[in-house]
Design an enzyme around this catalytic site. Structure first.
Site, mmCIF file in Angstrom:
data_model
loop_
_atom_site.group_PDB
_atom_site.id
_atom_site.type_symbol
_atom_site.label_atom_id
_atom_site.label_comp_id
_atom_site.label_asym_id
_atom_site.label_seq_id
_atom_site.Cartn_x
_atom_site.Cartn_y
_atom_site.Cartn_z
ATOM 1 N N HIS A 150 11.822 -4.875 5.048
ATOM 2 C CA HIS A 150 11.120 -5.121 6.315
ATOM 3 C C HIS A 150 12.094 -4.998 7.487
ATOM 4 O O HIS A 150 11.850 -5.531 8.571
ATOM 5 C CB HIS A 150 10.467 -6.507 6.320
ATOM 6 C CG HIS A 150 9.305 -6.647 5.386
ATOM 7 N ND1 HIS A 150 8.236 -5.778 5.398
ATOM 8 C CD2 HIS A 150 9.046 -7.549 4.417
ATOM 9 C CE1 HIS A 150 7.367 -6.148 4.470
ATOM 10 N NE2 HIS A 150 7.828 -7.202 3.861
ATOM 11 N N TRP A 197 0.842 -1.201 0.000
ATOM 12 C CA TRP A 197 0.000 0.000 0.000
ATOM 13 C C TRP A 197 0.876 1.250 0.000
ATOM 14 O O TRP A 197 0.669 2.182 -0.790
ATOM 15 C CB TRP A 197 -0.912 -0.040 1.215
ATOM 16 C CG TRP A 197 -2.182 0.733 1.080
ATOM 17 C CD1 TRP A 197 -2.569 1.536 0.053
ATOM 18 C CD2 TRP A 197 -3.263 0.757 2.019
ATOM 19 N NE1 TRP A 197 -3.809 2.078 0.284
ATOM 20 C CE2 TRP A 197 -4.255 1.606 1.481
ATOM 21 C CE3 TRP A 197 -3.476 0.145 3.251
ATOM 22 C CZ2 TRP A 197 -5.450 1.865 2.160
ATOM 23 C CZ3 TRP A 197 -4.674 0.391 3.918
ATOM 24 C CH2 TRP A 197 -5.648 1.242 3.374
ATOM 25 N N PRO A 225 -1.588 -5.457 15.888
ATOM 26 C CA PRO A 225 -0.852 -6.713 15.725
ATOM 27 C C PRO A 225 -1.743 -7.934 15.561
ATOM 28 O O PRO A 225 -1.356 -8.891 14.871
ATOM 29 C CB PRO A 225 -0.032 -6.798 17.017
ATOM 30 C CG PRO A 225 0.134 -5.377 17.463
ATOM 31 C CD PRO A 225 -1.162 -4.716 17.091
ATOM 32 N N ARG A 226 -2.911 -7.915 16.156
ATOM 33 C CA ARG A 226 -3.802 -9.071 16.027
ATOM 34 C C ARG A 226 -4.258 -9.243 14.578
ATOM 35 O O ARG A 226 -4.367 -10.370 14.077
ATOM 36 C CB ARG A 226 -4.997 -8.898 16.964
ATOM 37 C CG ARG A 226 -4.594 -8.862 18.439
ATOM 38 C CD ARG A 226 -5.679 -8.268 19.318
ATOM 39 N NE ARG A 226 -5.914 -6.850 19.029
ATOM 40 C CZ ARG A 226 -6.700 -6.058 19.769
ATOM 41 N NH1 ARG A 226 -7.311 -6.548 20.837
ATOM 42 N NH2 ARG A 226 -6.859 -4.787 19.445
ATOM 43 N N ARG A 250 0.201 -1.390 12.440
ATOM 44 C CA ARG A 250 -1.132 -1.986 12.323
ATOM 45 C C ARG A 250 -1.438 -2.749 13.606
ATOM 46 O O ARG A 250 -0.518 -3.204 14.292
ATOM 47 C CB ARG A 250 -1.179 -2.926 11.111
ATOM 48 C CG ARG A 250 -2.551 -3.474 10.767
ATOM 49 C CD ARG A 250 -2.465 -4.408 9.563
ATOM 50 N NE ARG A 250 -3.784 -4.880 9.151
ATOM 51 C CZ ARG A 250 -4.008 -5.785 8.203
ATOM 52 N NH1 ARG A 250 -2.969 -6.321 7.556
ATOM 53 N NH2 ARG A 250 -5.233 -6.155 7.888
#
Length: 293
Positions: free
Chosen positions: A91, A39, A112-113, A110
């Protein structure tokens, strides 16, 4: 200058950044896995080229520099030949990257789940001929999804070639390296929830960070090309790994883009246990930011 921390996974090695010949204006796109890397690469492409269509796949325009699954010499040659403003995927957390004042560093966080469930969907979509690399001795995951969740949540930081390095500890560490430097002018920290809630506004914020002038009308046009549905419809051009035939389905790389699916997995007792684990890894301000609605 502090020595760079080395991060390794089964598919990457941050040591490949050590001698990279940066140019002024380069952009390093460095979210944790499954937090919105593609994105953010798309948003950079839209602003840098001021186009919504490109002449080659996004993974060729914005290659993953420290991926060990690609030919590093070929990647460096591609980047060396590029005449446009370069934006490079990784990353690797910020403390593993050479830090220059004339380079912009971007991260996306984001919940984490959601990351854990998104990674599960991605690994299920990997073509059996593509991953893992031949000869790698990886332990099979537990068959029960909740057991896999706790394995992800309770694992320590991984920075060797024993796994993909996608754990709660790795995600928190990655975001913290950006959080601690978020006020520096060349560091941009974004949140997946904000991209979903106000994509034009976040694209405008990115343009300002990159010192790119663009009208409000054009921002709206460019943002329309970065919506989840639009990118899913162009999966063959935008999904990473299409050149290596990584996925069973390129379209399923953009599976849903939704948040909150973890609610079907975690009851109140499990949530309490999860938040205790987060508190072991992250200070309250980072934990609150990561889990923002």
């Amino acid at each position: 200058m502090a020595a760079l921390r080395r991060y390794r996974t089964v598919v990457s090695d941050s040591a490949l950044w050590a001698d990279f010949p940066f140019r002024a204006g380069d952009v390093v796109v460095s979210p944790p896995a499954k937090c919105g890397t593609t994105w953010m690469q798309m948003m950079c492409a839209l602003l840098i080229f001021d186009k919504t269509e490109f002449d080659r796949p996004l993974t060729e325009i914005s290659p993953w520099l420290d991926a060990t699954t690609y030919d590093t010499a070929a990647t460096l040659a591609t980047l060396g030949s590029q005449q446009h403003r370069r934006f490079i995927k990784t990353h690797t957390p910020l403390d593993g990257l050479p830090f220059r004042e004339d380079v912009t560093y971007l991260c996306v966080g984001r919940d984490p789940r959601d990351v854990m469930l998104s990674f599960e969907n991605a690994t299920a979509n990997i073509h059996p001929d593509a991953m893992p690399p031949a000869g790698l001795d990886m332990q099979p995951p537990p068959p029960d999804q909740l057991d896999r969740f706790w394995l992800w949540a309770n694992s320590d930081l991984v920075d060797d070639t024993s796994s993909f390095g996608v754990t709660l500890a790795n995600l928190v560490n990655h975001v913290r390296t950006f959080w601690d430097r978020r006020d520096e002018p060349q560091v941009g920290l974004f949140h997946y929830a904000d991209l979903k809630a106000d994509l034009p506004g976040e694209l405008r914020r990115l343009a300002q960070l990159l010192s790119i002038e663009v009208s409000d009308e054009r921002i709206e046009e460019l943002a329309a090309a970065a919506t989840f549905d639009h990118m899913r419809g162009r999966a063959d051009d935008l999904a990473p790994g299409v050149d290596a035939k990584l996925w069973r389905s390129n379209e399923n790389f953009f599976r849903s883009g939704t948040s909150g699916q973890w609610r079907r997995l975690l009851d109140p007792v499990a949530l309490d246990r999860y938040h205790r684990r987060v508190a072991e890894l992250a200070p309250p301000d980072v934990a609150d930011w990561l889990h923002r609605p």
